[in-house]
Scaffold this motif. Sequence first.
Motif, short mmCIF file in Angstrom:
data_model
loop_
_atom_site.label_atom_id
_atom_site.label_comp_id
_atom_site.label_asym_id
_atom_site.label_seq_id
_atom_site.Cartn_x
_atom_site.Cartn_y
_atom_site.Cartn_z
N UNK A 169 -2.44 -4.29 -12.81
CA UNK A 169 -2.64 -4.21 -11.35
C UNK A 169 -1.33 -3.96 -10.61
N UNK A 170 -0.21 -4.40 -11.20
CA UNK A 170 1.08 -4.19 -10.54
C UNK A 170 1.37 -2.69 -10.41
N UNK A 171 1.09 -1.95 -11.47
CA UNK A 171 1.34 -0.50 -11.40
C UNK A 171 0.44 0.15 -10.36
N UNK A 172 -0.83 -0.20 -10.33
CA UNK A 172 -1.75 0.39 -9.35
C UNK A 172 -1.35 0.02 -7.93
N UNK A 173 -0.93 -1.23 -7.74
CA UNK A 173 -0.50 -1.65 -6.41
C UNK A 173 0.75 -0.89 -5.98
N UNK A 174 1.68 -0.69 -6.92
CA UNK A 174 2.89 0.06 -6.61
C UNK A 174 2.60 1.51 -6.26
N UNK A 175 1.71 2.15 -7.02
CA UNK A 175 1.34 3.55 -6.75
C UNK A 175 0.67 3.66 -5.39
N UNK A 176 -0.25 2.74 -5.08
CA UNK A 176 -0.96 2.79 -3.80
C UNK A 176 0.00 2.60 -2.63
N UNK A 177 0.89 1.61 -2.75
CA UNK A 177 1.84 1.34 -1.66
C UNK A 177 2.82 2.51 -1.50
N UNK A 178 3.33 3.04 -2.62
CA UNK A 178 4.27 4.16 -2.54
C UNK A 178 3.62 5.38 -1.90
N UNK A 179 2.36 5.62 -2.23
CA UNK A 179 1.66 6.78 -1.67
C UNK A 179 1.49 6.66 -0.16
N UNK A 180 1.04 5.49 0.30
CA UNK A 180 0.82 5.32 1.74
C UNK A 180 2.14 5.35 2.50
N UNK A 181 3.22 4.86 1.88
CA UNK A 181 4.54 4.93 2.52
C UNK A 181 5.00 6.38 2.63
N UNK A 182 4.84 7.15 1.56
CA UNK A 182 5.24 8.56 1.59
C UNK A 182 4.46 9.33 2.66
N UNK A 183 3.16 9.09 2.74
CA UNK A 183 2.34 9.78 3.74
C UNK A 183 2.77 9.39 5.15
N UNK A 184 2.99 8.09 5.37
CA UNK A 184 3.34 7.62 6.71
C UNK A 184 4.69 8.17 7.16
N UNK A 185 5.69 8.18 6.27
CA UNK A 185 7.01 8.69 6.65
C UNK A 185 6.95 10.19 6.89
N UNK A 186 6.21 10.90 6.05
CA UNK A 186 6.09 12.35 6.23
C UNK A 186 5.43 12.68 7.57
N UNK A 187 4.35 11.98 7.92
CA UNK A 187 3.66 12.24 9.18
C UNK A 187 4.46 11.79 10.39
N UNK A 188 5.37 10.81 10.19
CA UNK A 188 6.19 10.36 11.32
C UNK A 188 7.22 11.41 11.72
N UNK A 189 7.42 12.42 10.86
CA UNK A 189 8.37 13.51 11.11
C UNK A 189 9.80 13.01 11.24
N UNK A 190 10.11 11.87 10.62
CA UNK A 190 11.48 11.37 10.61
C UNK A 190 12.25 12.09 9.51
N UNK A 191 13.15 12.98 9.90
CA UNK A 191 13.90 13.75 8.91
C UNK A 191 14.81 12.86 8.09
N UNK A 192 15.41 11.87 8.74
CA UNK A 192 16.25 10.93 8.01
C UNK A 192 15.42 10.14 7.00
N UNK A 193 14.20 9.77 7.39
CA UNK A 193 13.33 9.04 6.48
C UNK A 193 12.91 9.87 5.28
N UNK A 194 12.59 11.14 5.51
CA UNK A 194 12.18 12.02 4.41
C UNK A 194 13.34 12.22 3.43
#
Length: 310
Positions: free
Chosen positions: A124-149
Amino acid sequence: MMRWLLFFLTAAGTLFFNSSRFVDPWLVPKWGILVTGMVVWGLVTAVHWVYPFDRCPVRFRSWVEGGLVALVGVEACYGLFRAFAPGGGGVASLTGTLDNATGFAACLCVGFPFCLRLMGGTGWRRYAGVAAATVVLVAVALSASRAGILSLLAVSAVWAWKRLRFSPRVKGTTLAVLLLLLAGLLYGVKKDSADGRLLIWRCSLEMMKDRLLQGWGLGGFEAHYMDYQAAYFERHPGSRYAPLADTVQYPFSEYLNIGVAFGVVGWLAVVAWLVCLGRAYVRWPTVEKESGLLVWLAVVVFAAFSYPLM
């Protein structure tokens, strides 16, 4: 157990606590929680040294990592829901519990290395990490923060470097190409904003040149920057930056902010601190220290183009 709970509550407060009772309802309450949490943590730790009463569980580090991943996951999901739920403001309102997209992206970038840490686990740790990393990547990309990307790309590249089974030459070439393509793309997406920052950085360097050693002190940038910007346009009346000039209170780079305030001495202090962190990891490498080093890498990259320390 008590210290883990204090740590978790402090981290949660610095993300989620806002209050209209303050003049600045977004940042001041979070700073208050941070200071209060550090003071209480220090007192509990001091008492524990004198009279041991709070034994850390064996899985203390795992709890800390899991707690941080949960916090950044919730923050990213809340930001996305608030922006794209019916009646939300769309991408322009993707700020989460912060006052702007920059702070939102900075918090997610700092927590991202712990998502990668969980991805290296099992079950479950791996699945939780993949899920959290995915939602973080999507959120930062949509925020259009160039420094964040750029920050997420740097962290992901360093994390993957020793895990991908390719030659160093192939990995280095691939990373260099990706960085160049991404840098060009991010510059073109918000060209006027990027050019405006170039103007601010040029004037900031002029300020540093005049007080290279001692700097201008705290608040020096805000007090003197506009004079240097005016002087720049007097010397370059036909500058292409003229339409981009505006009132500026921050240099959009923590390194320039430190250099303007404290001069070369401030830069040397920062370099010494980062060298000590890197040396500690090289001498005694552990997976926990790798996560800590990636957190600082996220901050270091983000700080080059924005103001995460705020």
